[in-house]
Design a protein around this motif. Structure first.
Motif, PDB file in Angstrom:
ATOM      1  N   GLN A 112      54.777  10.282  33.356  1.00 49.39           N
ATOM      2  CA  GLN A 112      53.769   9.881  34.344  1.00 49.39           C
ATOM      3  C   GLN A 112      54.436   9.442  35.647  1.00 49.39           C
ATOM      4  N   PRO A 152      49.767   3.671  40.346  1.00 44.92           N
ATOM      5  CA  PRO A 152      48.414   4.231  40.329  1.00 44.92           C
ATOM      6  C   PRO A 152      47.369   3.303  40.930  1.00 44.92           C
ATOM      7  N   GLN A 172      43.502   2.592  39.923  1.00 41.60           N
ATOM      8  CA  GLN A 172      42.632   2.848  38.776  1.00 41.60           C
ATOM      9  C   GLN A 172      41.240   2.289  39.031  1.00 41.60           C
ATOM     10  N   LEU A 203      46.765   7.313  43.995  1.00 33.86           N
ATOM     11  CA  LEU A 203      48.182   6.960  43.934  1.00 33.86           C
ATOM     12  C   LEU A 203      48.583   6.293  45.243  1.00 33.86           C
ATOM     13  N   VAL A 227      40.145   6.519  42.145  1.00 32.02           N
ATOM     14  CA  VAL A 227      41.420   6.737  41.468  1.00 32.02           C
ATOM     15  C   VAL A 227      42.381   7.322  42.494  1.00 32.02           C
ATOM     16  N   TRP A 268      46.990  11.468  38.270  1.00 33.21           N
ATOM     17  CA  TRP A 268      45.949  10.677  37.610  1.00 33.21           C
ATOM     18  C   TRP A 268      44.971  11.534  36.817  1.00 33.21           C
ATOM     19  N   ARG A 269      45.171  12.843  36.830  1.00 28.46           N
ATOM     20  CA  ARG A 269      44.333  13.721  36.016  1.00 28.46           C
ATOM     21  C   ARG A 269      45.055  14.233  34.772  1.00 28.46           C
ATOM     22  N   ARG A 315      54.117  11.095  39.363  1.00 23.69           N
ATOM     23  CA  ARG A 315      53.711  10.336  40.544  1.00 23.69           C
ATOM     24  C   ARG A 315      54.688  10.544  41.698  1.00 23.69           C
TER      25      ARG A 315
END
Length: 651
Positions: A247, A269, A271, A282, A280, A222-223, A251
């Protein structure tokens, strides 16, 4: 009237200062504030991280290569945490290392608003004394790089500071002389395992021993789209926006590295929601077969990059026993030990956000990743049946896809409906014996209503799709399956058949059902079974009182005397011939009835239903019946060879 404020002292009263037993306070805080000695490692690495952030804030243009290295010496029973951060001046040693509750990090964050600073209470350094007999801190401040200082303390109550040669570069080394009971921490493999979880989200690399690869080298998915932190040195390329495939791959790599117990089947994710939560992270669906009632929820919560709560499963919905994950937030409030979360408004807001993230993630998987979706349905179908009943959105998603255990293997509710001619057939008992034979003979798949969540799921499905549910084993379902005969049996014939075929606790019921080749079926009375279980002397100890009251109210309508019903198929040629022989007074009618009774007992022995018949007697009865029926065989027929398996070649 008092407003709750303390009364003002009178002129004759003297204000006194509360006495503090520093030794006792340090012992209580260091020993009892934290639940595990591993927390000391977290706290000291966290302090090292904050030292780096502080240096970057105070000297943003300086030549600074941030890193943290943790070393162990098993022979000396020591652990050392080294950083290249800001270091400490001698006054700062007295102010921050030797003053309980004074946190420079907290004050700096309040002044600058920098959210990368982790510390909050000024208590973290005390954790060192929970695992160490002696703590030594050797430090050089970036503001006085020509000076070095050494702090040494046994137990934390008293300490000494002495000048030492300056370190080659600013920073600090904290060395722990471990207590004997914590000597196992002086093992670099143990440190890699612990720090790999505690520090996985830290942007500053953390090394163990002479390793060239940091324990927190796993890419944080997520970064990826954010610009690198000024403290990041892991070489992430932020010049390119990752594709959806990139992405998703990131993950899955993170979930596989973090999930210790199960492999991930898919990952999606978490969010932030504006005005609700900044969290934020996973979440992922865990592989691994388990019963639907198993709670394998696995959620870790990080605060500003450092592990705060390793088991925060209560943030996940109760139905999500198959979900693991990691979230980080700056708005969650830790307890003083920073091992748990305060149950405040942010906590409850995050719970709802996580539930929504799971539902949205499953929808995304079903739509975009069909192969992963099929694996999830196969591996986690049982759990999903229960989850669908807890969330209407999930039911809509899963109604036609999730597999249901049936007599013909796992099938979807739609397949059950199609095979049943528009009706869903459901067995509310565990089956076996006669019931299994009947279901196979019907050539219709029967859902296993005794399995987790199957029965309520199919009833909900029937409401959604407007179809019937035929519950086999219930009074209503049995009426559909076992039809009334065209002509009732005379009372004397029914009495003879009951005496010849039924055992105590069994009620003979003349009926018509398919297939005709099956002469009789023994069906347990499920209400009587339940009544027997709850009236057991031990039921009060096993079953919650509220559930017990409801169950007893439900079974009050039955006296429990009829434990099973023996349905006799009047459409069966065998039963038709048996009755004809009885009506004609044929002596073989009793023998034929005995043969059917023996078959019933043998089949009932393989069933979960009750049977009073003796299996050994039933087996002997078959032999007796065969002997009786063959007694009239005419003489002169060829004899059967004595040797089994050897056939004569003569015509």
């Amino acid at each position: 009237m008092s407003d709750g404020a303390p009364p003002e002292p009178t002129p004759d009263e003297e204000l006194r200062t509360t006495e503090v037993d520093l030794g006792g306070l340090v012992n209580v805080l260091a020993t009892h504030l934290y639940s595990t000695p591993l927390v000391a490692l977290r706290e000291l690495v966290q302090n090292a991280h904050d030292s780096h952030t502080r240096r970057l804030l105070e000297d943003p243009d300086g030549d600074h290569r941030p890193l943290i290295r943790v070393r162990a010496d098993a022979a000396r029973r020591t652990v050392a945490i080294e950083d290249t951060g800001a270091g400490l001046t001698e006054p700062e040693i007295h102010s921050y290392l030797a003053t309980v509750g004074t946190g420079y990090t907290r004050m700096l964050r309040e002044l600058t608003g920098n959210q990368e600073l982790i510390g909050a209470f000024g208590l973290g350094f005390l954790s060192a004394f929970s695992v160490a007999d002696e703590v030594t801190v050797t430090t050089t401040s970036h503001r006085e790089p020509w000076l070095g200082h050494r702090y040494r303390s046994r137990g934390g109550e008293q300490y000494q500071v002495e000048p030492v040669p300056a370190r080659p570069h600013p920073g600090t080394v904290v060395e722990l002389a471990l207590k004997p009971e914590h000597g196992h921490l002086a093992d670099e493999d143990v440190l890699r395992d612990v720090l790999g979880r505690y520090c996985v989200l830290l942007s500053i690399p953390v090394y163990v021993g002479a390793d060239e690869r940091p324990v927190n080298s796993v890419e944080v998915p997520w970064r990826q789209q954010a610009l690198p932190s000024p403290t990041a040195t892991l070489g992430r390329d932020a010049s390119r926006r990752p594709s959806d495939g990139d992405q998703y791959a990131a993950r899955m790599r993170f979930a596989a590295a973090f999930g210790r117990r199960f492999e991930p089947l898919t990952a999606f994710p978490v969010q932030p929601v504006e005005g609700v939560t900044d969290a934020v992270g996973l979440l992922w669906v865990q592989d691994g077969g388990s019963y639907g009632t198993s709670d394998n929820r696995d959620l870790a919560v990080y605060l500003r990059g450092m592990l705060l709560a390793e088991d925060a499963r209560d943030l996940l919905p109760r139905w999500a026993g198959f979900v693991g994950g990691v979230v980080e937030s700056n708005r969650l409030t830790p307890t003083a030990s920073r091992e748990d979360l305060q149950r405040d408004e942010h906590y409850h807001a995050l719970r709802k956000v996580l539930a929504d993230a799971i539902v949205d993630g499953l929808y995304e998987t079903a739509r975009l990743r069909p192969a992963a979706w099929r694996r999830i349905l196969t591996r986690r179908g049982t759990d999903l049946l229960g989850a669908a009943l807890c969330d209407e959105r999930l039911f809509t998603l899963l109604a036609d896809d999730v597999p249901v255990p049936t007599s013909q293997g796992d099938l979807t509710a739609g397949a059950l409906r199609a095979a049943g001619g528009g009706a869903v057939h459901l067995a509310i008992g565990s089956g076996g014996g006669f019931e299994e034979m009947l279901y196979r003979a019907m050539r219709v798949p029967i859902a296993r209503g005794d399995r987790y969540a199957v029965r309520p799921f199919l009833h909900r499905y029937a409401e959604l799709r407007g179809c019937r549910v035929v519950e086999l084993g219930s009074e209503k379902g049995d009426r559909e399956l076992f039809r009334d005969p065209e002509h009732p049996l005379p009372q004397h014939e029914a009495a003879w058949l009951a005496g010849a075929l039924a055992d105590p606790g069994e009620q003979l019921v003349p009926a018509r059902f398919d297939p005709p080749g099956l002469p009789l079926v023994l069906v347990p009375d499920r209400e009587a079974e339940l009544k027997a279980r709850i009236e057991d002397d031990q039921a009060d100890a096993r079953i919650p009182s509220a559930a017990l009251r409801l169950a007893r109210a439900f079974t009050a309508r039955t006296d429990g005397q009829v434990r099973a019903r023996l349905y006799l198929n009047l459409d069966s040629p065998a039963v038709h011939d048996l009755l004809a022989a009885y009506r004609a007074g044929h002596t073989g009618s009793a023998t034929a009835a005995g043969l059917l009774r023996s078959i019933k007992v043998i089949m009932a022995a393989a069933s979960s239903g009750p049977s009073e018949g003796d299996l050994t007697t039933a087996l002997s009865g078959i032999g007796t019946a065969v002997s009786a029926l063959t007694a009239a065989v005419p003489a002169g027929l060829p004899e059967v060879p004595d040797s089994p398996g050897v056939l004569s070649e003569e015509p």
